[in-house]
Design a protein around this motif. Structure first.
Motif, PDB file in Angstrom:
ATOM      1  N   SER A 233       0.886  -1.238  -0.032  1.00 26.94           N
ATOM      2  CA  SER A 233       0.032  -0.023  -0.067  1.00 26.94           C
ATOM      3  C   SER A 233       0.866   1.340  -0.031  1.00 26.94           C
ATOM      4  O   SER A 233       1.726   1.209   0.738  1.00 26.94           O
ATOM      5  CB  SER A 233      -0.810  -0.095   1.237  1.00 26.94           C
ATOM      6  N   ALA A 234       0.392   2.276  -0.650  1.00 25.46           N
ATOM      7  CA  ALA A 234       1.158   3.511  -0.698  1.00 25.46           C
ATOM      8  C   ALA A 234       1.238   4.223   0.445  1.00 25.46           C
ATOM      9  O   ALA A 234       1.934   5.067   0.906  1.00 25.46           O
ATOM     10  CB  ALA A 234       0.324   4.537  -1.848  1.00 25.46           C
ATOM     11  N   ASP A 235       0.185   3.988   1.470  1.00 22.71           N
ATOM     12  CA  ASP A 235       0.047   4.441   2.875  1.00 22.71           C
ATOM     13  C   ASP A 235       0.860   3.780   3.824  1.00 22.71           C
ATOM     14  O   ASP A 235       1.021   4.262   4.772  1.00 22.71           O
ATOM     15  CB  ASP A 235      -1.566   4.367   3.248  1.00 22.71           C
ATOM     16  N   ARG A 236       1.477   2.986   3.326  1.00 23.99           N
ATOM     17  CA  ARG A 236       2.520   1.992   4.362  1.00 23.99           C
ATOM     18  C   ARG A 236       3.686   2.747   4.357  1.00 23.99           C
ATOM     19  O   ARG A 236       4.379   3.118   3.342  1.00 23.99           O
ATOM     20  CB  ARG A 236       2.649   0.633   3.835  1.00 23.99           C
ATOM     21  N   LEU A 237       4.250   2.941   5.418  1.00 24.12           N
ATOM     22  CA  LEU A 237       5.560   3.752   5.701  1.00 24.12           C
ATOM     23  C   LEU A 237       6.802   2.896   5.162  1.00 24.12           C
ATOM     24  O   LEU A 237       7.463   3.481   4.454  1.00 24.12           O
ATOM     25  CB  LEU A 237       5.795   3.907   7.290  1.00 24.12           C
TER      26      LEU A 237
ATOM     27  N   ARG B 129       7.278  -0.149   2.780  1.00 19.40           N
ATOM     28  CA  ARG B 129       6.709  -1.140   1.639  1.00 19.40           C
ATOM     29  C   ARG B 129       7.267  -2.335   1.669  1.00 19.40           C
ATOM     30  O   ARG B 129       8.659  -2.215   1.491  1.00 19.40           O
ATOM     31  CB  ARG B 129       6.034  -0.291   0.510  1.00 19.40           C
TER      32      ARG B 129
END
Length: 754
Positions: free
Chosen positions: A731-735, A737
């Protein structure tokens, strides 16, 4: 939580379950309400410790407003989440315990004359023993640089020999003085005032004859010896046509201007050569060589002396050999061992009781408990113990001669190198290039002996137990393990009934998981004694059968370490029916200890967990226990795959990849974990840890891909949960990846049609 409940609806990524007021199956958490646990005779509970099922000791474990303040029983903040949150914790814990157990299961060649001591008292000037002089004259193993040292003494009159214990500094000093002086050889008291001695030598009407020699070993005030005093003594020696050799340990000198008068002793003879030289002097060359050619004699000499420099010990052993040969015409090797043991015991007592002050003694005890750990941990523990033992009552301090009042505690008084020399310890670099140093006794047997000596010879038992109670709650796990195993374990073996009453039983019923596991570590050492093992077995059986959660959790940890007799896998299996997260976490950690200690038990552990997971009374507890083992136990890749890109792999994944018989229970347990709503956060956490490692290691990614395929094959629900996990990793929201691992997992799930 009702651990025995069957798995709920399939959990979406991030979903959780709502725990019930009861625990995992069976009676409510906390047992049936029998007799209260015995009072804690030792130190009280540490701040922040939890009651049964996570309740504060001051709060009931029931409902109402208090229940809302309790920590969750699963997911973030719960003990189950913490137990699955540190990859490799069980393996690291086992290594610490093995080192702690190993930690405690472990120089010297009458009259009316006086000198003035530092205390102001007069001490009779003693002539060097003729026996010492004779030994050095006829049995000395000369190092290659002896002639250089002799030349230095001739030039300087005053020579300082510096080196570690066992290198023969004293023997070299005597040899140098025998060759240089033409008068009497005196053996000075270590407390001699060197300035006073210089005055005596300079006095034309003094009683010290010209040409005398002086041997001064390890002077007490060497740290304050400066250039002015050195020059004064050197001038007085020259005027009196006298000679002096001073021996000091490495690091004793504080004034750099004295280095010109120092010779470092670094060339120590091998212990066998010292024994040979002494035997040839005592028995003659023929009999000595005939004795030393015998393999069993050489083996015993190697056994008793080892390979480290030990000149004095080698000379003493040769004397015992020679005496037996003279008296009986043969050598009794068992009697020789007993003689050596007596000498070591006497030497240890003298050393231990000569430690000069509270700070040094506290450091000695702290080093004994934490032997081999980082210097900072030992120093911190030593300060804590000293604070407990210090007399804090108000009192007057006599001023120094200059009128200043001494500080009650001077942290700069003794540098570490000098303290280690006095403690017969040394400093070692951290392994694998890690910055920092560790400290340990040179003699591995000292750690246990120091602990026992402190416990049996001084009235500080309560202070020691309070101090160890502090250390078992230390933030660093290696300190906690050593304090429990090396500290409490040795004391339990020495005074079992007292430690059982004061510590083991109260801590077994403690709200603190750190104290409960400390009991297990302590018994893993104490039960090396067969009598203690039998007594402790009955004690742990009582905890196991007790309906109180804390006692059962303690029994689980003890059985996981194999400290008491039993069938650990079967015994732990029965505890999975107890309706308590606390007990389930203890069982999982105990199983992790078993697998970390012996990977060959993995098959029986997985088979047991699979069977328990299929029983509704223990399914959730078995799932949690499996996740704990999956998270906590790793294998070092350098031993199984040297080309691996990461230092460790999850051991269950590694073994299931290599051993066909483990795959079916392994896959089924993972399916159950992914579909278990109550511990879904824990399952996702463990799988995420594996994925993070796999991101850096292609071979581990392949193992994870095969596992994903096996789990999803024929199980659409599990496949969807795995896909949700993979989407979260990328996910792009994961610090941080994990694109490589996520791509591999999604590709495999595509092949499975999920």
């Amino acid at each position: 939580m009702t651990v025995g409940a069957t798995a709920g609806a399939p959990a979406a990524a991030g979903a959780g379950g709502s725990p019930s007021a009861a625990g995992p199956g069976g009676p409510p958490a906390g047992g049936s309400g029998g007799a209260p646990p015995p009072p804690a005779a030792g130190p009280g509970p540490e701040p922040g410790s939890r009651g049964p099922e996570g309740a504060s000791p001051a709060q009931p474990a029931g409902g109402g407003d208090d229940a809302a303040a309790q920590p969750p029983q699963s997911g973030p903040g719960a003990e189950s989440y913490e137990a699955t949150g540190r990859l490799g914790e069980g393996t690291q814990r086992r290594e610490h315990l093995q080192n702690a157990v190993a930690n405690v299961e472990g120089d010297m060649v009458g009259g009316d004359k006086y000198v003035v001591l530092l205390s102001g008292k007069r001490s009779r000037l003693r002539v060097l023993s003729p026996l010492i002089a004779e030994r050095v004259r006829f049995a000395y193993c000369a190092p290659a640089d002896l002639s250089d040292a002799r030349d230095a003494l001739v030039r300087q009159r005053l020579l300082i020999l510096r080196g570690d214990a066992g290198y023969g500094k004293s023997a070299m000093a005597v040899r140098l003085l025998l060759g240089a002086c033409r008068g009497t050889l005196y053996h000075l008291d270590g407390g001699v005032d060197l300035t006073s001695l210089a005055d005596e030598l300079e006095n034309d009407h003094g009683v010290i004859e010209p040409g005398a020699g002086f041997l001064l070993e390890r002077p007490e005030d060497i740290g304050n010896l400066g250039r002015a005093t050195y020059d004064k003594v050197q001038g007085a020696l020259s005027q009196a046509d006298a000679w002096m050799v001073v021996t000091v340990a490495t690091g004793d000198l504080a004034d750099g201007e004295l280095l010109a008068g120092v010779r470092d002793v670094t060339d120590a003879p091998q212990p066998m050569e010292v024994v040979r030289a002494h035997l040839r002097w005592r028995l003659g060359e023929r009999d000595a060589d005939r004795l030393l050619v015998r393999d069993e004699v050489r083996e015993v000499i190697g056994e008793l002396l080892g390979d480290l420099p030990a000149c004095r010990q080698a000379g003493e052993l040769a004397a015992a050999l020679g005496e037996q040969y003279d008296l009986y015409g043969a050598v009794d090797l068992d009697r020789l061992r007993e003689h050596r043991a007596r000498l070591e015991a006497e030497d240890f007592e003298i050393w231990a009781e000569s430690l000069p002050d509270l700070a040094t003694r506290s450091f000695a005890i702290a080093l004994a408990v934490l032997n081999g750990l980082p210097q900072e941990d030992v120093a911190e523990a030593a300060r804590s113990l000293r604070d407990r033992l210090e007399d804090n009552s108000p009192h007057l301090r006599a001023p120094r001669p200059d009128g200043s009042v001494p500080s009650p505690r001077d942290p700069f008084r003794t540098p570490l190198r000098r303290r280690l020399t006095r403690l017969r310890a040394h400093e070692l670099d951290q392994p694998d290039g890690e910055p920092g140093t560790t400290l340990e006794y040179k003699d591995p047997g000292y750690a246990r002996r120091v602990i026992v000596h402190a416990w049996t010879q001084y009235d500080i038992q309560s202070e020691l137990l309070d101090w160890l109670a502090e250390l078992v709650a230390h933030p660093a796990e290696h300190v906690r393990v050593y304090a429990a195993a090396s500290g409490l374990g040795v004391l339990a073996a020495e005074s079992y009934r007292h430690i059982e009453r004061r510590v083991l039983t109260p801590w077994a019923y403690s709200d603190s998981p750190l104290r409960r596991v400390a009991v297990a570590y302590a018994l893993s050492v104490a039960c090396q004694n067969p009598w203690v093992r039998e007594q402790a077995g009955a004690l742990v059986d009582g905890w196991y059968a007790d309906e109180r959660v804390a006692a059962q959790a303690t029994a689980a940890r003890v059985r996981g370490l194999g400290a008491v007799p039993g069938r650990p896998v079967e015994d732990l299996a029965r505890l999975l029916a107890v309706d308590s997260v606390t007990v389930a976490v203890a069982v999982g950690s105990a199983l992790a200890d078993l697998v970390a200690d012996d990977p060959d038990v993995t098959g029986s552990v997985l088979s047991m967990l699979r069977a328990r997971a299929e029983d509704h009374r223990s399914s959730r507890a078995a799932t949690l226990a499996f996740l704990i083992v999956a998270a906590q136990v790793v294998v070092e890749t350098k031993g199984v795959e040297p080309d691996a890109a990461v230092p460790e792999w999850p051991i269950l994944l590694h073994l299931a990849h290599r051993r066909h018989e483990l795959r079916d229970p392994f896959v089924r347990l993972w399916r159950g974990a992914l579909n278990e709503s109550f511990f879904h956060d824990e399952a996702e956490q463990v799988l995420g840890q594996w994925a993070k490692l796999a991101e850096r290691d292609s071979e581990l990614r392949e193992m994870l891909r095969l596992l994903v395929g096996a789990i999803a094959h024929g199980d659409t629900r599990s496949g969807r949960i795995l896909r949700a996990c993979a989407e979260g990793w990328a996910s792009a929201d994961r610090l941080v990846r994990l694109p490589l691992t996520a791509a591999v997992v999604r590709a495999q799930l595509d092949l499975e049609g999920v």
